[in-house]
Write an enzyme that holds these catalytic residues in place. Structure first.
Site, PDB file in Angstrom:
ATOM      1  N   CYS A 340       0.653  -1.327  -0.063  1.00 39.09           N
ATOM      2  CA  CYS A 340      -0.116   0.254   0.094  1.00 39.09           C
ATOM      3  C   CYS A 340       0.877   1.221   0.068  1.00 39.09           C
ATOM      4  O   CYS A 340       0.664   2.141  -0.782  1.00 39.09           O
ATOM      5  CB  CYS A 340      -0.984   0.046   1.118  1.00 39.09           C
ATOM      6  SG  CYS A 340      -1.341  -1.529   1.833  1.00 39.09           S
ATOM      7  N   ARG A 369       6.872 -10.882   6.151  1.00 39.19           N
ATOM      8  CA  ARG A 369       6.229 -10.769   7.469  1.00 39.19           C
ATOM      9  C   ARG A 369       6.818 -11.538   8.450  1.00 39.19           C
ATOM     10  O   ARG A 369       6.968 -12.853   8.258  1.00 39.19           O
ATOM     11  CB  ARG A 369       4.514 -11.144   7.187  1.00 39.19           C
ATOM     12  CG  ARG A 369       4.321  -9.887   6.399  1.00 39.19           C
ATOM     13  CD  ARG A 369       2.514 -10.245   6.187  1.00 39.19           C
ATOM     14  NE  ARG A 369       1.916  -9.138   5.343  1.00 39.19           N
ATOM     15  CZ  ARG A 369       0.691  -9.066   4.742  1.00 39.19           C
ATOM     16  NH1 ARG A 369      -0.027 -10.022   5.502  1.00 39.19           N
ATOM     17  NH2 ARG A 369       0.098  -8.254   4.109  1.00 39.19           N
ATOM     18  N   GLN A 387       1.242 -11.416  -2.741  1.00 38.10           N
ATOM     19  CA  GLN A 387      -0.320 -11.067  -2.913  1.00 38.10           C
ATOM     20  C   GLN A 387      -0.421 -10.728  -4.189  1.00 38.10           C
ATOM     21  O   GLN A 387       0.324 -10.166  -4.904  1.00 38.10           O
ATOM     22  CB  GLN A 387      -0.676 -10.076  -1.754  1.00 38.10           C
ATOM     23  CG  GLN A 387      -0.590 -10.588  -0.349  1.00 38.10           C
ATOM     24  CD  GLN A 387      -1.093  -9.134   0.367  1.00 38.10           C
ATOM     25  OE1 GLN A 387      -0.986  -8.305   0.197  1.00 38.10           O
ATOM     26  NE2 GLN A 387      -1.951  -9.769   1.454  1.00 38.10           N
ATOM     27  N   ASP A 389      -1.931  -8.184  -5.348  1.00 42.34           N
ATOM     28  CA  ASP A 389      -2.327  -6.933  -4.722  1.00 42.34           C
ATOM     29  C   ASP A 389      -2.680  -6.025  -5.745  1.00 42.34           C
ATOM     30  O   ASP A 389      -2.395  -5.820  -6.888  1.00 42.34           O
ATOM     31  CB  ASP A 389      -1.212  -6.581  -4.268  1.00 42.34           C
ATOM     32  CG  ASP A 389      -1.758  -5.809  -2.566  1.00 42.34           C
ATOM     33  OD1 ASP A 389      -2.887  -5.603  -2.545  1.00 42.34           O
ATOM     34  OD2 ASP A 389      -0.645  -5.466  -1.811  1.00 42.34           O
ATOM     35  N   HIS A 391      -4.336  -1.545  -6.081  1.00 41.10           N
ATOM     36  CA  HIS A 391      -4.794  -0.452  -5.281  1.00 41.10           C
ATOM     37  C   HIS A 391      -5.494   0.660  -6.421  1.00 41.10           C
ATOM     38  O   HIS A 391      -4.781   0.966  -7.419  1.00 41.10           O
ATOM     39  CB  HIS A 391      -3.703   0.676  -4.520  1.00 41.10           C
ATOM     40  CG  HIS A 391      -3.119  -0.432  -3.314  1.00 41.10           C
ATOM     41  ND1 HIS A 391      -2.182  -1.323  -3.614  1.00 41.10           N
ATOM     42  CD2 HIS A 391      -3.590  -0.671  -2.052  1.00 41.10           C
ATOM     43  CE1 HIS A 391      -1.940  -1.861  -2.326  1.00 41.10           C
ATOM     44  NE2 HIS A 391      -3.005  -1.646  -1.525  1.00 41.10           N
ATOM     45  N   LYS A 470     -14.696  -2.697   5.253  1.00 39.08           N
ATOM     46  CA  LYS A 470     -14.119  -3.857   4.223  1.00 39.08           C
ATOM     47  C   LYS A 470     -15.090  -4.712   3.856  1.00 39.08           C
ATOM     48  O   LYS A 470     -15.941  -5.179   4.738  1.00 39.08           O
ATOM     49  CB  LYS A 470     -12.886  -4.048   4.926  1.00 39.08           C
ATOM     50  CG  LYS A 470     -12.894  -4.981   6.135  1.00 39.08           C
ATOM     51  CD  LYS A 470     -11.544  -5.654   6.710  1.00 39.08           C
ATOM     52  CE  LYS A 470     -11.647  -6.465   7.897  1.00 39.08           C
ATOM     53  NZ  LYS A 470     -10.478  -6.967   8.371  1.00 39.08           N
ATOM     54  N   HIS A 516      -8.141  -0.860  -1.300  1.00 41.29           N
ATOM     55  CA  HIS A 516      -7.217  -1.978  -1.377  1.00 41.29           C
ATOM     56  C   HIS A 516      -7.950  -3.466  -1.819  1.00 41.29           C
ATOM     57  O   HIS A 516      -8.870  -3.638  -1.282  1.00 41.29           O
ATOM     58  CB  HIS A 516      -6.904  -2.181  -0.114  1.00 41.29           C
ATOM     59  CG  HIS A 516      -6.421  -0.920   0.664  1.00 41.29           C
ATOM     60  ND1 HIS A 516      -4.677  -0.943   0.994  1.00 41.29           N
ATOM     61  CD2 HIS A 516      -6.686   0.203   1.039  1.00 41.29           C
ATOM     62  CE1 HIS A 516      -4.652   0.336   1.511  1.00 41.29           C
ATOM     63  NE2 HIS A 516      -5.803   1.046   1.550  1.00 41.29           N
TER      64      HIS A 516
END
Length: 645
Positions: A340, A369, A387, A389, A391, A470, A516
């Site tokens: 992000c 992580r 991910q 991912d 945005h 979310k 997201h």
């Protein structure tokens, strides 16, 4: 006071009445069978007071499949386990024992280690308790009294829980039917059953080590796992599913099928083998293809950022313990655990125009992580995370369409793999930032997108992120197990913090909203789940080897090689070993290969002996076989391409 029933009728109760009082007012049989009450969507013990105007639902022993009804049953079963362990092992210290998905556990500090062979003895003692019968009684106590009680009982873990607990302190005592003393008293918020009578099936399922409060710096305790049901038939079905799940364990299949392996030299970071990378690359190709069709722009951002960025984004405060840090002179850097902030730095590189929006950035970057070692589990809990991912930077007016597009995309992906999907809307938490009006708007936009897509969903009040609501995306596999996969989140806070701006049609600067979005969640976890979902028998389009050719003897090898070359647009190999044809067919079946072609004296381009995975056989010409394979595009698995965003 009045409370409202599920049919919207009202009943009048005395002030301070409980859920049990409400059940009695409806009928004595309901009160006898009641196990739990939902009040305004929150579960609470039947003996807790209700509030004026509460919307209530009484759950009973007939609600055998309701997760909340199973929750309270298993919570009470965990307390029976603790009672049994204390009786059998003098000097044991009890810690915590919550219900979890599919069962419960209780953590103990034993004076001497126990083994799996001890579980039967403990289980027999719990069965004796069930036969004797137990009642569960709730009481409130002052913090000082609770502290002193557990101090005198030499229960240090309970003392620590009392000293760090928030809110009122409650105890639950369980007594033998007709008995005048408590057999076991535990610190607990509840809820619990009225009696142990509804627990018709009980089973201890395993042992594990667990650090107190999940901290590896604390003492390691012994965790006993178990499960309980309202009927023996439900337990038997559950145990059958567990056995099937053990057969499908992706950690075993991953090694057997030569997909990946794990090493202690890099915990939580899979080593992907060539066959595993085939699956990975096919998912990545699907991601890129669908992203392009849906207007996403592929980007690439750094893996390492100065901690200043993480402080500005708010992640340093919330996520620092899970970051891998790199100290350097007077600076500290961190390997990124999410994309992000990097995407927002990319957006903020220049002042944008509203004409550029919506701007959709996508990146499947490696993230890291620092998950605790004890939580790592094959591919489903890793430290190296990739991910799918994205945005989306958009205006206020574009939010609903963008959320709708994400949901449409999610439905496509899950249908592609035959996974049953479900959706959960999480609304404003207590620690939210922003105004009530802003939250009304953002929650409304998510609801509108869900309704417009025609999706059923449940609302979980208070589970949203501090910066916005979310939608969590869940799916169920072939064994009926639910997995929390992707998420679609709406955020106005982080882009403001990181200086994302655009010039609107009014010629003034505005902060964009950011959606997201991750649908598979992570490639690692998704492949692990798919491996178990299909038991390693992957659909043709992602199968590492799609066709295997078996020459019957040495004199057929040359013709078999020519056949392999003619199928070069697919992933084809040849097994020309000296093993018998039967053994080679069996090996192909164990490797879950979709198609096997046996090539011998009778075979030619006009007549090929085709064996499908599972044993079905047919004879096809090479042209017809190639035509059949050509239809095996991803959407042939059951999902039609959808593009409505």
């Amino acid at each position: 006071m009045n409370v409202v029933l599920p049919d919207n009728s009202e009943i009048e109760l005395a002030g301070g009445a409980t859920g049990l009082d409400a059940a009695r007012a409806i009928g004595s049989k309901l009160a006898e069978q009641a196990v739990l009450v939902r009040a305004n969507g929150r579960v609470q013990d039947l003996r807790e007071p209700l509030i004026e105007g509460a919307h209530i639902q009484i759950l009973t022993v007939r609600d055998t499949a309701d997760p909340d009804a199973l929750y309270v049953l298993r919570h009470s079963a965990a307390h029976l386990l603790a009672e049994a362990v204390r009786r059998l092992y003098p000097g044991v210290k009890v810690a915590i024992g919550p219900p979890i998905e599919n069962g419960f556990y209780y953590d103990f500090d034993f004076p001497q280690p126990i083994t799996e062979s001890d579980l039967q003895k403990i289980e027999d003692e719990v069965r004796r308790e069930l036969k004797e019968g137990r009642t569960f009684d709730r009481s409130e106590i002052s913090r000082a009294e609770a502290h002193q009680r557990f101090l005198e009982e030499n229960e240090p873990y309970k003392v620590e829980l009392v000293d760090t607990a928030e809110g009122e302190i409650t105890l639950y005592s369980q007594s033998a039917k007709g008995g005048d003393r408590a057999e076991f008293v535990d610190l607990c918020r509840g809820p619990h059953l009225q009696t142990s009578k509804p627990i018709k099936a009980f089973k201890l399922t395993g042992l594990a080590g667990a650090y107190w409060r999940g901290d590896e710096h604390n003492k390691q305790l012994t965790r006993i796992y178990g499960t309980a049901f309202y009927s023996q038939a439900d337990l038997d079905a559950h145990l059958e599913r567990l056995e099937e799940a053990r057969k499908r364990d992706h950690r075993k299949l991953g090694v057997r099928l030569d997909l990946f392996h794990l090493e202690e030299v890099s915990p939580g970071s899979p080593f992907w083998h060539p066959k595993g990378m085939v699956i990975w690359n096919e998912l990545e190709a699907m991601r890129r293809r669908e992203n392009a069709r849906r207007g996403y722009n592929e980007v690439k951002t750094p893996l390492i950022f100065d901690k200043v960025l993480w402080e500005r984004s708010g992640h340093w405060e919330k996520f620092r313990e899970n970051m891998f840090l790199i100290p350097e002179d007077d600076h500290t850097f961190a390997i990124k655990p999410m994309n992000c902030p990097g995407h927002m730095v990319l957006f903020a590189n220049t002042l944008r125009s509203y004409r550029e929006l919506p701007l959709r950035y996508a990146e499947a970057a490696p993230l890291h992580r620092n998950e605790r070692a004890g939580t790592l589990h094959g591919l489903t809990r890793v430290r190296h995370v990739t991910q799918d991912d994205a945005h989306i930077f958009c205006t206020r007016e574009q939010i609903e369409d963008e959320i709708f597009g994400c949901l449409d995309y999610a439905k496509f992906v899950y249908d592609l793999f035959g996974l049953e999907s479900s959706f959960e809307l999480s609304t404003r938490p207590d620690n939210k930032l922003g105004t009530e009006e802003e939250w009304d708007f953002t929650e409304g936009a998510l609801r509108a997108a869900l309704d417009r897509r025609g999706l059923e969903y449940v609302v979980t009040p208070g589970d949203g992120a501090f910066y916005g609501p979310k939608i969590d995306l869940h799916m169920s596999d072939s064994l009926g197990r639910a997995w929390q996969m992707g998420t679609v989140q709406l955020d106005a806070l982080t882009p403001e913090r990181l200086g994302c701006r655009y010039v609107g049609a009014d010629n003034t600067e505005h902060t964009p909203y950011v959606v997201h979005r991750a649908l598979m969640g992570s490639f690692e976890r998704f492949i692990g789940i798919l491996t178990e979902h299909y038991a390693g028998a992957f659909p043709f389009w992602i199968a590492p080897v799609q066709v295997r050719v078996l020459p019957v003897s040495e004199k057929h090898r040359e013709a078999a090689q020519v056949l392999v070359a003619s199928l070069a647009e697919h992933r084809v190999d040849i097994d020309d070993s000296d093993e018998t044809v039967g053994k080679r067919i069996r090996n192909a079946e164990l490797e879950k290969i979709p198609y096997v072609v046996v090539y011998g004296e009778k075979e030619s381009d006009e007549s090929l002996a085709i064996r499908e995975r599972g044993g079905e056989q047919s004879t096809l010409s090479l042209a017809d076989f190639r035509a059949k394979l050509a239809t095996m595009e991803p959407w042939q698995a059951g999902a039609e391409p959808s593009l409505t965003s």
